[in-house]
Scaffold this active site. Structure first.
Site, PDB file in Angstrom:
ATOM      1  N   GLU A 177       5.909  -6.532   5.581  1.00  0.00           N
ATOM      2  CA  GLU A 177       5.457  -5.115   5.059  1.00  0.00           C
ATOM      3  C   GLU A 177       6.205  -4.837   3.779  1.00  0.00           C
ATOM      4  O   GLU A 177       7.436  -4.841   3.916  1.00  0.00           O
ATOM      5  CB  GLU A 177       5.877  -4.163   6.012  1.00  0.00           C
ATOM      6  N   GLU A 186      10.395  12.458   5.305  1.00  0.00           N
ATOM      7  CA  GLU A 186       9.215  12.786   4.128  1.00  0.00           C
ATOM      8  C   GLU A 186       8.482  14.223   4.346  1.00  0.00           C
ATOM      9  O   GLU A 186       7.347  14.557   3.464  1.00  0.00           O
ATOM     10  CB  GLU A 186       8.017  11.806   4.546  1.00  0.00           C
ATOM     11  N   TYR A 213      15.237  11.277  -0.824  1.00  0.00           N
ATOM     12  CA  TYR A 213      14.391  12.351  -1.101  1.00  0.00           C
ATOM     13  C   TYR A 213      14.921  13.819  -1.458  1.00  0.00           C
ATOM     14  O   TYR A 213      14.430  14.621  -1.710  1.00  0.00           O
ATOM     15  CB  TYR A 213      13.481  12.451   0.218  1.00  0.00           C
ATOM     16  N   GLY A 245       1.455   5.767   4.310  1.00  0.00           N
ATOM     17  CA  GLY A 245       0.287   6.324   5.032  1.00  0.00           C
ATOM     18  C   GLY A 245      -0.870   5.243   5.063  1.00  0.00           C
ATOM     19  O   GLY A 245      -1.881   5.760   5.609  1.00  0.00           O
ATOM     20  N   GLY A 288       0.801  -1.123   0.066  1.00  0.00           N
ATOM     21  CA  GLY A 288      -0.193   0.222  -0.030  1.00  0.00           C
ATOM     22  C   GLY A 288       0.765   1.217  -0.223  1.00  0.00           C
ATOM     23  O   GLY A 288       2.026   1.098   0.157  1.00  0.00           O
ATOM     24  N   ASN A 289       0.158   2.160  -0.179  1.00  0.00           N
ATOM     25  CA  ASN A 289       0.975   3.687  -0.556  1.00  0.00           C
ATOM     26  C   ASN A 289       1.454   4.036   0.924  1.00  0.00           C
ATOM     27  O   ASN A 289       1.259   3.427   1.893  1.00  0.00           O
ATOM     28  CB  ASN A 289      -0.028   4.608  -0.853  1.00  0.00           C
ATOM     29  N   THR A 291       1.838  -0.554   8.859  1.00  0.00           N
ATOM     30  CA  THR A 291       2.475  -0.807  10.229  1.00  0.00           C
ATOM     31  C   THR A 291       1.148  -0.967  11.274  1.00  0.00           C
ATOM     32  O   THR A 291       1.285  -2.092  12.150  1.00  0.00           O
ATOM     33  CB  THR A 291       3.320   0.401  10.741  1.00  0.00           C
ATOM     34  N   THR A 292       0.168  -0.517  11.057  1.00  0.00           N
ATOM     35  CA  THR A 292      -1.060  -0.877  12.122  1.00  0.00           C
ATOM     36  C   THR A 292      -1.651  -2.285  11.731  1.00  0.00           C
ATOM     37  O   THR A 292      -1.955  -3.049  12.598  1.00  0.00           O
ATOM     38  CB  THR A 292      -2.266   0.164  11.714  1.00  0.00           C
TER      39      THR A 292
END
Ligand SMILES: Cc1cc2cn([C@H]3C[C@H](O)[C@@H](CO)O3)c(=O)nc2[nH]1
Length: 223
Positions: free
Chosen positions: A92, A160, A58, A19, A16-17, A23-24
């Site tokens: 993950e 980020e 980044y 955020g 997934g993207n 992790t949740t």
């Protein structure tokens, strides 16, 4: 005669993207003792021989894109080949999202010069051509860019802080192409879509809904 239709351990990728709640999701499944959870090795990316490759990437994607993604691929290979006695292994992200989402995006943005892209691709093809990166199920935490942007800002990860909403929109499209519309690349396993836009007050109920898919052993009995 019974045949096994999945690998041991039953390997699940949580994709997934930024955020989207990976992790949740992983932490929710920590409660089960026969599940081995492998979080994204972000601390390794933040300290490779003392260098914070995530920050470098980044700050200057052209200069550090290859370096970063090359190291990501190594750390993901380590996770794919991590041995566990648990019957289920929950990872993950993966070497697959590394190549199909992040590296592909860098190639399309001309961040990664073709020679560098070819080197990463050769490693990827070798790593996925035999059985060292087995996958049995992909959980796609599907979230809208505006929602994940808000969460990313709230989480406030130092590296980020300059990531714009537009980047999250583009990374969303990369995930959609790979895991939802399936118009780009192959999916190495069946995909279960979870509505990751849901608020954290109800999201655990949503995660609970996919537990049968994760815990059901897909043994089929041949007559
Ligand atoms: C496999 C893989 C994960 C991954 C994460 N990232 C970035 C996105 C987030 O800002 C941070 C942690 O996921 O690292 C990346 O640029 N390339 C990646 N490739």
């Amino acid at each position: 005669k019974r045949i096994k239709l999945h690998h041991s351990p039953f390997t699940v990728l949580v994709e997934g993207n930024i955020g989207s709640g990976k992790t949740t999701f992983l932490n929710y499944f920590k409660q089960y003792q026969n599940v081995c959870t492998l979080a994204e090795p972000i601390e390794m990316w933040k300290n490779c021989g003392g260098h914070n490759l995530l920050r470098y990437m980044y700050e200057d994607r052209e200069r550090w894109g290859f370096t970063f993604q090359s190291y990501v691929q190594l750390t993901m290979l380590k996770q794919h080949t991590f041995q566990t006695n648990s019957s289920i292994k929950l990872m993950e992200r993966s070497i697959y999202s590394a190549r199909y989402c992040f590296v592909e995006k860098m190639i399309r943005d001309d961040i990664l010069p073709p020679p560098s892209a070819s080197v990463i691709d050769e490693w990827f093809k070798w790593a996925t051509s035999n059985t060292i990166c087995p996958v049995d199920l992909i959980i796609y935490l599907r979230a809208s860019p505006e929602v994940v942007y808000q969460r990313m800002r709230e989480r406030n990860r130092e590296e980020e802080k300059s990531v714009p909403l537009q980047y999250l929109r583009e990374m969303h499209e990369m995930h959609e192409n790979w895991l939802y519309h399936k118009t780009m690349f192959t999916c190495p396993a069946p995909v279960l879509v979870v509505n990751a836009d849901l608020d954290k007050s109800v999201i655990l109920e949503e995660y609970r809904k996919v537990t049968p898919n994760i815990f059901s052993t897909c043994l089929s009995v041949l007559s």
